[in-house]
Design an enzyme around this catalytic site. Structure first.
Site, PDB file in Angstrom:
ATOM      1  N   ASN A 232       8.600 -35.417  13.232  1.00  0.00           N
ATOM      2  CA  ASN A 232       8.809 -36.609  14.044  1.00  0.00           C
ATOM      3  C   ASN A 232      10.002 -36.414  14.949  1.00  0.00           C
ATOM      4  OD1 ASN A 232       6.962 -38.872  13.414  1.00  0.00           O
ATOM      5  ND2 ASN A 232       7.642 -38.487  11.314  1.00  0.00           N
TER       6      ASN A 232
ATOM      7  N   ALA B  28      12.319 -38.526  18.472  1.00  0.00           N
ATOM      8  CA  ALA B  28      12.688 -39.826  19.012  1.00  0.00           C
ATOM      9  C   ALA B  28      11.571 -40.440  19.842  1.00  0.00           C
ATOM     10  CB  ALA B  28      13.957 -39.687  19.856  1.00  0.00           C
ATOM     11  N   TYR B  29      10.802 -39.589  20.518  1.00  0.00           N
ATOM     12  CA  TYR B  29       9.793 -40.115  21.437  1.00  0.00           C
ATOM     13  C   TYR B  29       8.385 -40.078  20.881  1.00  0.00           C
ATOM     14  CZ  TYR B  29      13.222 -40.331  25.150  1.00  0.00           C
ATOM     15  OH  TYR B  29      14.300 -40.652  25.908  1.00  0.00           O
TER      16      TYR B  29
ATOM     17  N   ASP C 253      18.934 -29.617  26.420  1.00  0.00           N
ATOM     18  CA  ASP C 253      18.915 -30.064  25.021  1.00  0.00           C
ATOM     19  C   ASP C 253      18.761 -28.859  24.095  1.00  0.00           C
ATOM     20  OD1 ASP C 253      19.070 -31.851  22.934  1.00  0.00           O
ATOM     21  OD2 ASP C 253      16.931 -32.312  22.932  1.00  0.00           O
TER      22      ASP C 253
END
Length: 1570
Positions: free
Chosen positions: A382, A384-385, A497
């Site tokens: 999983n 954040a988006y 990132d």
């Protein structure tokens, strides 16, 4: 002559000018007004040389710009340099100019310089120039052939990039002055161009038009607009040159070519129109500027040189006028292009079948992908988006990772454009270190991106599990990330990132960069931008003032909201390298604000002492973590980083060929256990399911669906293959079989299909040397080249397959052959890039599936396959090699009955878990059914680094043997067999890992061996049908002696093996021995009762044989002693803690054989090979008491071996160690009783890295070490004596000596006489010892990771009840000087895969952590978090002799060593332990626990044998009841000897003296119950 010209030429060191040549420039005609423009110069620009030739043109391809990177500081200094050669020059379309190359690789750019070959005469062309000129002027063809058809302007008098040696200031001045002239002379052209560029960018920028549906075209569209913006900026700044226009044109053509090659969309027309418009806008200014910069004199000399060379090369005939006409093109055929096109058409496929096929394929590829094309298997992770799922394509059966991003999330956060950026980058990027995307589509609620599935998890999970990485591993991971970053930066992509979470590990152990959700697309690299001002501009490329990324990795300029650019990625790389090497990030805080404050102002904290980083690594990290982005390493390009001294010996071009240290081992193709699902932090599964968002969503979202060229390729190839082979419905797992099809035309296609997709294979496909194999290998190679993500099946090169004579049957010890995957039906994943390296298995006669089916408590569907009924492998089995890698965790659990084990009659296939080591073998007909030399080593595996191979669970370190003889039976005459054998080390290639083999050293003339036909120099492969490779010398001797008067020896000529004799190893002290697993057959257990007492004595020998006299009592029966000095165990270095001690069979299973103690060795310890005896770290020394000596449970269970923890060894025999605490059991006798268990699945352990491999830097280990220092003071004042080696040492003295060397202590030598610990006056807790199989090698004794004063959590009631009905178990408590109780889990041992509910399991896991390398720790640690621990195993429990009678448990002794304390009552009927001088000695023999009487008296024969539980015990013992073996006297036990466990096998009942057993009149009545 003007002064300025003289000034410029004063630095020009060219002594041999022809007369007058220096002044030729001033005599050339120039108009006066042009002179007035450029000071007093006579040239339209600054002074220029008379010839291009002194310029830096590469004299060889190596010098050419395409192979040269301008970022090299050595060649690109900003220091001032001579300005004499004012003009840089190169030919327009020089093949080596760097423009024909891939633009992204134009990091490699022009190396044109004015400073080389100044010794040449002014008009002497170089070889390269002559070659080019002759081509250019000597034929009517264009010069574009070498550049893939790319065309350039006919003549380019300038070089295409900055002269590396020239100072930027003077260069910029020249450009500015030229632009000044240009604007002054052509003001309208300049203004027109700028205005058109402004309108162009405004009209076509991505924000102004709908995003293109095709990701590749969308990326190219973005780059075209960026190039137009850059051109506009440069024009305004007066920095435009002809060279810049050339490069701009080249880049546009390159992008257009990419668009045509990599996209099948109709939107290519839009991109083509964009490129044309931009080229038209810049065309007039480019022509005018070229005219302005044109130097006719240079061109004239160039022409002269070319004509001369052409004549010399006979390219120009004597008819000069005709040559001129031809050069002018007046004789050209007006229709050559038409003819050429016709030829191309006719060269295509003329057969209607092929046409139909290609049409069908293109139509298939055009079918848009959708959600219905994929089956979701499970959640991977999983974010954040959104979430990432493992999916399988329904048609091709290929696995992918699907990233599903919630549309509503994107709309609410205004992040839609970012999703398109990620899609475009992933689609466009084609690099082995960047994750590739296959297609994207939208569903009602999600945007989905289908990417390649990278199996090994991310580096963050790896770091979490093992702490800091070894330097070599960190260097490789970092270097591969550098290459990925270089590729992205060349295309103008800034990741923004970068962090370990986004570095994925492939199944081959290499790195792939992923997650471009925050990336920015900027301007692609231009070689003309390599000047100081542009580097500054590049560092401030984005001015959006966004602070985005992961806080720990955000660069200071982003935090300060300044402009930022590519240097932000190099900052993150510095953080990543620090985290790789130290185990944590350098800056951290409770809040982002606190963290950002540290980033901007704080210094980096460096580890010190043993944990200090290498100097080069520290320098590299410091250079990357420069706060000023302009001075940060990498700001000038990736080349700055690549040439750093940290990578001095790294082969940048061969990284993918380098053997990775960590190779993921997957249970199955759907194994995602290397990933952290992060479900606790994010939950996207049912988010927004109630809303229907399709009505209001932005219109651009509908453009999201795209299909990358790589997906089209794979999809169409799979479709094509599936047309040739009909699919069968998927049958139940484990039952479907694919019958061998008849040989026919389709077989070629089928073979290819098997290589691509890993479908089940016909058995005949694997016959050595068959064309199918060759086809398979070829298809693999082509797939590897064509795909960014090679299938697992295609990752193995079957180099060892093509020689049938090298296939021989493996030994039975390879349990992996027991586990079978079902054959996949032909509809199985053809494209399944999970594809198994297909491995055939055969099962011989007499092999029943009953044992297989009970091999696991809960067999997974598909794990078991019906066995073949006949000995030849008619029922093919394509076995998933991923399962085989971890097979030891899925087979023979502890409760499998011995009698149900299949016999050895049929050969099985050995699988190597090593990625490149061994592949499939077809078992040969072997009289023994097994061969120790069955694994053909491919040359690649022999030279491979052993580190990753060591992490394999099962490996056969044996050289290939081309043929085995039938066994030679030797009849003993008297006490001699008449031959001498010798153990030799056989190293694996260039590595320090060796296995032990045995050769016939000498055969006595006229002896039994010679008469039987034994030859000196032959390699012994089997003794009595049992393979002997990997056995240490004493084991082979025992095997021979066990056979009585007749021994069957199988040998092979030494020259028939793959062993080669080489020079002695210099670093032999670093060598690590690979040990094999052995499993005796059930027959041995029954026959061993009839062995002579000699073997019982051997059985009683202590754990570690002293080399010099390990077999001194056997010298007369076999001339073995003379082979000992030459055996691999001889001559260990003095610093080795096990010098002159040799592990006997069981230590092989515990990984405790004596090898390298070199702290420098970073090779991970393999579960299959023996770990080295690591020197115990000084900070961890003094744990009290030492871990108890290992015992071995039955060999048949030891498929998976846990190496003994380095923490369990003492640093040297001379160091003192504290005596044990009072609550010590008799049977333990100060030494570890470890019982390797057959692991059903990876044990859920998390282990720190051994200090001998790399200095442990994980914060966890630091805390552990500091806690353990408390124990050091306790050990400092304890008495420790040198170990005595003479046989004359008396028994009591001998025991005393051993108290300083507890890890080497013998059970028989100290049968319960635990010395009292002075100063510990706490009440002594009585310990009880649970009988039965003692499983765990980790949970015995005081926990090494438990501090002295800490107490263990209480044992839960569930744990006390063993699944097999074991006795309740109370861990003894010992009191430390601080008054706290330390509860020691001595008796309560557990199988490691059993999930316990109390804290003991965690402590045991902590102990185990030090036993494996960081790589192996990741293997085991991940499984505990993934919830995939194996089925709990039931420990074997010894049944009582009579109903109602409980077992006697040996008790610890108190201060009075002559008496036994009362045992803790277990039940009302538990008898009391014997009193007086009666002592019981605990011994584990063949999975049974034997309690034998005092050492000097044989046991009373009053034991009534009673079998164990049927599912747990071997067949009923028919041995006489008096089989309790007395402990031999101390004189027969060498100082370092141990019981030869496994030589004899006793009945279960002898392990349990019944209640009321009388020994010399001492009765043991049952005490009252609790």
């Amino acid at each position: 002559m003007s002064d300025s010209l003289w000034t410029a030429l004063s630095n020009f060191s060219m002594p041999s000018f022809p007369g007058g040549s220096m002044f030729r420039r001033t005599k050339s005609c120039r108009t006066s007004n042009r002179k007035s423009l450029i000071l007093t110069s006579t040239s339209p620009t600054l002074p220029r040389p008379h010839s291009p030739l002194p310029g830096h043109l590469g004299s060889s391809p190596l010098d050419s710009p395409r192979n040269f990177s301008p970022n090299t500081p050595a060649h690109f200094s900003f220091a001032s340099s001579r300005r004499a050669d004012g003009r840089r020059w190169s030919l327009a379309s020089l093949p080596s100019s760097g423009y024909g190359t891939n633009t992204p690789s134009s990091t490699v750019s022009s190396s044109c310089s004015s400073q080389e070959r100044l010794h040449q005469l002014p008009y002497q062309p170089t070889v390269d120039e002559l070659h080019f000129l002759s081509k250019h002027f000597g034929s009517t063809e264009s010069i574009t052939d070498e550049d893939g058809g790319r065309r350039s302007p006919a003549v380019r008098p300038r070089s295409r990039s900055l002269s590396p040696g020239r100072s930027p200031s003077s260069y910029d001045n020249e450009i500015v002055m030229m632009n000044h002239v240009y604007k002054e002379r052509f003001p309208k052209a300049t203004a027109q161009m700028e205005e058109k560029l402004r309108d162009f960018t405004r009209a076509y920028e991505p924000d102004s038009v709908l995003p293109l549906a095709d990701g590749v075209l969308s990326f190219i569209h973005h780059q075209i607009i960026e190039l137009a913006r850059d051109c506009l900026t440069k024009s305004r700044d007066g920095l435009i040159t002809t060279v810049y226009f050339y490069e701009l044109q080249e880049n546009l053509e390159k992008l257009l070519q990419d668009a045509y090659e990599r996209s099948e969309s109709l939107e290519v027309a839009f991109v083509t129109q964009l490129v044309k418009k931009l080229l038209i806008i810049i065309s007039r200014p480019a022509r005018l500027l070229e005219c302005l910069e044109f130097n006719p004199e240079e061109f004239y000399h160039l022409l002269e040189a070319a004509e001369g060379h052409a004549k010399e090369g006979h390219l120009v005939k004597t008819d000069i006028p005709r040559y001129i006409i031809r050069q002018l093109g007046l004789t050209r055929d007006p229709f050559p292009d038409v003819v050429h096109l016709e030829e191309q058409d006719s060269g295509g496929s003329n057969t209607p079948e092929q046409d139909d096929l290609s049409e069908g394929r293109s139509s298939k590829a055009k079918k848009p992908p959708g959600e219905n094309d994929f089956d979701t298997i499970k959640l991977i992770s999983n974010g954040a988006y959104g979430a990432v799922y493992l999916v399988r394509h329904r048609d091709t059966r290929q696995r992918f990772a699907m990233k599903k991003i919630n549309k509503q999330n994107l709309i609410l956060r205004n992040q839609i454009q970012q999703a398109f950026v990620e899609r475009d980058i992933l689609t466009f990027a084609e690099n082995p270190f960047v994750v590739g995307m296959f297609c994207s589509f939208e569903t009602r609620r999600h945007l989905c991106m289908v990417m390649e599935y990278v199996e090994g998890g991310d580096c963050a999970t790896l770091l979490k599990n093992i702490g800091a990485l070894p330097v070599e591993m960190a260097r490789m991971y970092f270097a591969e990330t550098v290459l990925a970053l270089e590729y992205l930066h060349n295309y103008g992509i800034v990741h923004r990132d970068l962090k370990p979470d986004n570095l994925l590990i492939t199944s081959m152990g290499h790195i792939k960069l992923t997650d471009f959700g925050l990336s920015k697309m900027g301007l692609m690299s231009l070689t003309t931008n390599l000047y100081e001002g542009h580097i500054e501009k590049d560092a401030r490329e984005f001015l959006d003032k966004q602070v985005c990324g992961t806080p720990e990795y955000i660069a200071p300029e982003v935090i300060l909201r300044q402009g930022y650019g590519k240097p932000v990625d190099w900052w993150a790389m510095g953080i990543i390298l620090y985290e790789f090497l130290v185990g944590c990030v350098p800056f951290f805080g409770d809040t982002p604000e606190e963290l950002f404050g540290q980033v901007i102002s704080d210094d980096i904290l460096w580890p010190e002492g043993d944990e200090a980083l290498p100097t080069e690594a520290q320098l590299l990290i410091s250079s990357l973590l420069q706060t000023n982005p302009l001075v940060r390493l990498g700001a000038g390009g990736a080349f700055e980083v690549k040439q750093h001294s940290f990578f001095r010996d790294l082969d940048w071009t061969g990284l993918l060929r380098q053997k990775a240290e960590f190779i993921p081992h997957l249970e199955s193709e759907d194994d995602t256990s290397y990933f952290d699902t992060r479900s606790d932090r994010y939950h996207h599964v049912n988010s927004y399911d109630e809303d229907d968002t399709t009505e209001e969503e932005p219109v651009e979202i509908r453009q999201f669906s795209s299909c990358s060229p790589r997906f089209s390729k794979v999809y169409s190839s799979m479709e094509q293959l599936s047309q040739h082979e009909p699919k069968t419905p998927v049958a139940a797992a484990g039952s479907s079989k694919r019958e061998p099809s008849t040989k026919g035309p389709e077989e070629k296609v089928a073979g290819k299909r098997e290589g691509l997709g890993g479908l089940t294979l016909r058995e005949k496909t694997w016959r050595g040397g068959s064309p199918e194999i060759k086809r398979f290998s070829a298809s693999e190679a082509s797939f590897l080249e064509g795909e960014a993500s090679p299938p697992l099946g295609a990752r193995r090169r079957f180099s060892a397959l093509l020689e049938p004579s090298r296939f021989s049957a493996p030994q039975e010890d390879e349990d992996e052959a027991r586990l079978r995957r079902p054959p996949r039906p032909s509809s199985d994943p053809a494209g399944s890039l999970d594809a198994r390296a297909p491995k055939e298995e055969t099962q011989g006669e007499g092999t029943s599936s009953a044992g297989d089916s009970e091999a696991t408590d809960r067999p997974r569907p598909g794990d078991l396959c019906p066995p073949s009924k006949d000995g030849d492998a008619s029922g093919p089995r394509a076995t998933n090699d991923l399962v085989l890698r971890r097979a030891r965790h899925q087979q023979m659990s502890g409760d499998v009955a011995v009698e149900k084990r299949p016999s050895r009659t049929g050969g099985k296939v050995i699988k190597s878990a090593s990625a490149t080591a061994l592949s499939v073998m077809i078992p040969a007909v072997d009289p023994h059914g097994s061969s120790p030399l069955a694994s053909p080593m491919s040359p690649r595996s022999l030279s491979s680094n052993p580190s990753s191979r060591d992490s394999s669970p099962s490996r056969d370190y044996s050289p290939a043997v081309s043929g085995l003889r039938s066994p030679i039976t030797i009849q003993r005459s008297g006490k001699k067999y008449g031959f001498t054998l010798r153990a030799i080390r056989v190293y694996m290639g260039d590595t320090d890992v060796y296995s032990v083999h045995h050769i016939v050293w000498h055969v006595e003339e006229g002896g039994p061996a010679q008469e039987a036909g034994l030859c000196a120099g032959d390699l012994i492969t089997h003794v009595n049908g049992e393979p002997v490779h990997g056995m240490v010398h004493p084991e082979v001797v025992e095997l021979i002696l066990k056979s009585g008067n007749k021994v069957a020896v199988t040998t092979t000529p030494f020259e028939n093996t793959s062993i080669r004799i080489g020079p002695a190893r210099r670093s032999s002290y670093k060598a690590k021995m690979a040990r094999r697993n052995k499993r005796p057959s059930a027959k041995e257990g029954q026959e061993s009762k009839k062995r002579s007492s000699l073997f019982r004595k051997i059985t009683k020998q202590s754990n570690l044989l002293h080399t010099s006299r390990s077999l001194s009592s056997l010298n007369r029966s076999l001339s073995s002693s003379d082979s000992l000095p030459g055996s691999p165990t001889h001559g260990l270095p003095a610093r080795s803690p096990t010098h002159s001690y040799r592990s006997t069979p069981d230590s092989a299973y515990l990984g405790a054989s004596s090898q390298s103690s070199s702290p420098a060795s970073s090779t991970p310890n393999s579960p299959a090979s023996s770990a080295s005896h690591h020197i115990r770290p000084s900070t961890l020394h003094g744990l009290s008491p030492k871990l108890h000596r290992q015992y071995r449970s039955a060999r048949c269970k030891s498929a998976g071996n846990i190496p003994l923890s380095p923490l369990a060894h003492t640093p040297s025999p001379t160091q003192a160690s504290p005596p044990p605490l009072p609550g010590h059991t008799v049977g333990s006798s100060h030494t570890t009783q470890s019982f390797p268990a057959k692991l059903h699945s990876s044990p859920p352990v998390v282990r720190p890295r051994p200090k001998s491999a790399e200095p442990p830097r994980s914060p966890l280990l630091k805390r552990v070490q500091s806690a353990e220092k408390l124990g050091a003071s306790l050990s400092a004042d304890k008495k420790g004596a040198l170990r005595k080696h003479s046989l004359e040492v008396g028994h009591p003295d001998f025991r005393k000596d051993f108290h300083g060397e507890l890890a080497l202590h013998s059970l028989a030598e100290s049968d319960g006489e635990t010395p009292p610990v002075e100063g510990l006056g706490a009440p002594r807790q009585v310990a009880v010892r649970r009988l039965g199989r003692q499983e765990s090698p980790l949970s015995l004794g005081a926990d090494p990771l438990l501090p002295e004063g800490a107490s263990r959590p209480p044992v839960s009631s569930k744990e006390k009840e063993s699944p097999g009905g074991a006795e309740a178990c109370t861990p003894p408590r010992a009191t430390t000087p601080g008054g706290r109780t330390l509860e020691r889990d001595v008796g309560c041992t557990r199988h490691q895969s059993v999930q316990t509910e109390d804290g003991t399991g965690g402590m045991a896991r902590a102990v185990a952590k030090a036993a494996l390398s960081p790589v192996q720790e990741h293997e085991t640690g991940r499984r505990s978090s993934s919830g995939e621990a194996g089925t709990p195993l039931v420990p074997i429990v010894v049944e009582p002799a009579r109903p109602g009678a409980k077992a006697v448990v040996p008790q610890p002794l108190g201060a009075d060593s002559k008496g036994l304390q009362e045992p803790a009552p277990l039940a009302p009927s538990v008898p009391e332990a014997p009193r007086g001088r009666e002592r019981w000695v605990l011994e584990v023999v063949e999975e049974r626990t034997t309690l034998s009487g005092p050492r000097s008296k044989p046991a009373s024969p009053k034991l009534s044998p009673e079998p164990q539980t049927p599912s747990l015990a071997p067949a009923k013992c028919s041995a006489p009841s008096s089989a309790v073996t007395p402990v031999p006297p101390a004189s027969l036990l060498g100082s370092g000897t141990k019981p030869q466990v496994g030589l004899t096998s006793r009945c279960p009942a002898e392990a349990v003296p019944p209640a009321g057993l009388t020994k010399k009149g001492v009765s043991s009545p049952a005490p009252p119950g609790p």
